[in-house]
Design a protein around this motif. Structure first.
Motif, PDB file in Angstrom:
ATOM      1  N   LEU A 106      50.431  40.476  31.338  1.00  0.00           N
ATOM      2  CA  LEU A 106      49.229  41.226  31.673  1.00  0.00           C
ATOM      3  C   LEU A 106      48.167  40.307  32.259  1.00  0.00           C
ATOM      4  O   LEU A 106      47.475  40.665  33.224  1.00  0.00           O
ATOM      5  N   LYS A 107      48.041  39.116  31.728  1.00  0.00           N
ATOM      6  CA  LYS A 107      47.063  38.152  32.234  1.00  0.00           C
ATOM      7  C   LYS A 107      47.344  37.771  33.684  1.00  0.00           C
ATOM      8  O   LYS A 107      46.436  37.733  34.526  1.00  0.00           O
ATOM      9  N   VAL A 108      48.611  37.493  33.987  1.00  0.00           N
ATOM     10  CA  VAL A 108      48.991  37.140  35.365  1.00  0.00           C
ATOM     11  C   VAL A 108      48.677  38.284  36.316  1.00  0.00           C
ATOM     12  O   VAL A 108      48.130  38.083  37.410  1.00  0.00           O
ATOM     13  N   SER A 109      49.001  39.504  35.910  1.00  0.00           N
ATOM     14  CA  SER A 109      48.719  40.678  36.747  1.00  0.00           C
ATOM     15  C   SER A 109      47.227  40.845  36.982  1.00  0.00           C
ATOM     16  O   SER A 109      46.777  41.140  38.096  1.00  0.00           O
ATOM     17  N   VAL A 189      41.129  37.169  24.732  1.00  0.00           N
ATOM     18  CA  VAL A 189      41.013  38.586  25.050  1.00  0.00           C
ATOM     19  C   VAL A 189      40.865  38.752  26.561  1.00  0.00           C
ATOM     20  O   VAL A 189      40.025  38.095  27.186  1.00  0.00           O
ATOM     21  N   LEU A 190      41.672  39.628  27.129  1.00  0.00           N
ATOM     22  CA  LEU A 190      41.576  39.942  28.554  1.00  0.00           C
ATOM     23  C   LEU A 190      40.521  41.025  28.745  1.00  0.00           C
ATOM     24  O   LEU A 190      40.795  42.206  28.572  1.00  0.00           O
ATOM     25  N   VAL A 191      39.301  40.589  29.066  1.00  0.00           N
ATOM     26  CA  VAL A 191      38.187  41.531  29.189  1.00  0.00           C
ATOM     27  C   VAL A 191      38.101  42.135  30.586  1.00  0.00           C
ATOM     28  O   VAL A 191      37.623  43.256  30.756  1.00  0.00           O
ATOM     29  N   GLY A 192      38.542  41.395  31.608  1.00  0.00           N
ATOM     30  CA  GLY A 192      38.545  41.915  32.971  1.00  0.00           C
ATOM     31  C   GLY A 192      37.200  42.469  33.397  1.00  0.00           C
ATOM     32  O   GLY A 192      36.163  41.871  33.155  1.00  0.00           O
ATOM     33  N   LYS A 193      37.226  43.640  34.010  1.00  0.00           N
ATOM     34  CA  LYS A 193      35.991  44.334  34.388  1.00  0.00           C
ATOM     35  C   LYS A 193      35.612  45.307  33.278  1.00  0.00           C
ATOM     36  O   LYS A 193      36.465  46.014  32.756  1.00  0.00           O
ATOM     37  N   TYR A 194      34.339  45.342  32.953  1.00  0.00           N
ATOM     38  CA  TYR A 194      33.906  46.165  31.826  1.00  0.00           C
ATOM     39  C   TYR A 194      32.658  46.960  32.166  1.00  0.00           C
ATOM     40  O   TYR A 194      31.947  46.676  33.130  1.00  0.00           O
TER      41      TYR A 194
END
Length: 249
Positions: A106-109, A189-194
């Motif tokens: 998931l992190k790589v994606s 934690v993969l927070v990405g866009k929030y």
């Protein structure tokens, strides 16, 4: 879910763009059991052999190892800065890697998806829990089936904070486990866009009304977030367990 109109009023981080479509493998739930059943969390449930959970027991089961001196010093400093007078009983590294491969995928994606963005997709955050759930988190990862035990301020997700003092509020109130201590999990934690969350969110709000793409997580304050809620179990990965003496906090 929320309507596009409500979503448009949400504050958000970063520029608009597509969110990821990634579904981790489902958890196996034995027949006749309920994933939402929660045992008493006052002192923790007994481990194999009838003893209550403890760091020593988790070390023996090889779910934990001693943290490196550098990591121990770094985490102790962060904790003592936010919780003056805290007495740390131990800092340990999580060694179970069963869920790591899914997290890394998931992190790589996510990194590819946001390659042109300037924000980090990953943060190291704190998670307060009880001795009842600590062994399960170390062995199986985070499980939002238990979401809502302490409220759903930002939605029905698993909660993390950049402030260990806040996370300590969600540990065993008077200590738990064999040694009557409090336990914190430090996680990646993969927070990405929030965006700003609300209690009715069952998943992150829609980010793009045309495509239906959603944000990666919700937060308490977009400009300066300190609380993060994620809605996929493998969006967070346990790194360390920090044990604190209950009488000091």
């Amino acid at each position: 879910s929320i309507t596009p109109t409500a979503t448009a009023r949400r504050s958000s981080s970063g520029n608009s763009g597509g969110s990821l479509s990634f579904t981790p493998p489902s958890r196996y739930v034995p027949a006749g059991s309920s994933p939402k059943s929660t045992p008493s969390v006052r002192t923790g449930v007994a481990e194999a052999g009838g003893s209550l959970p403890s760091s020593a027991g988790l070390l023996e089961r090889k779910l934990l190892a001693k943290a490196s001196p550098a990591d121990e010093s770094r985490l102790r400093e962060r904790l003592e800065e936010r919780v003056p007078g805290v007495e740390v009983a131990g800092i340990y590294q999580a060694v179970n890697t069963v869920q790591k491969s899914v997290y890394e995928a998931l992190k790589v994606s996510m990194q590819k998806q946001y390659a042109d963005e300037s924000f980090p997709v990953e943060k190291e955050l704190w998670h307060g829990t009880s001795w009842t759930f600590a062994p399960k988190i170390l062995k199986q990862g985070f499980n939002r089936s238990f979401a809502g035990r302490h409220g759903t301020l930002l939605g029905n997700g698993t909660y993390f904070s950049s402030d260990p003092a806040y996370s300590l509020r969600f540990c065993d109130k008077k200590g738990g486990g064999k040694d009557v201590t409090k336990v914190l999990i430090v996680a990646q934690v993969l927070v990405g866009k929030y965006c700003r969350g609300c209690s009715s969110d069952m998943e992150p709000p829609i980010m793009d009304c045309e495509t239906g793409d959603r944000y990666d997580c919700t937060v308490d304050n977009v400009e300066k977030p300190s609380i993060f809620a994620v809605f996929r179990d493998f969006q967070a990965f346990p790194l360390y367990l920090v044990e604190v003496k209950a009488k000091c906090v």
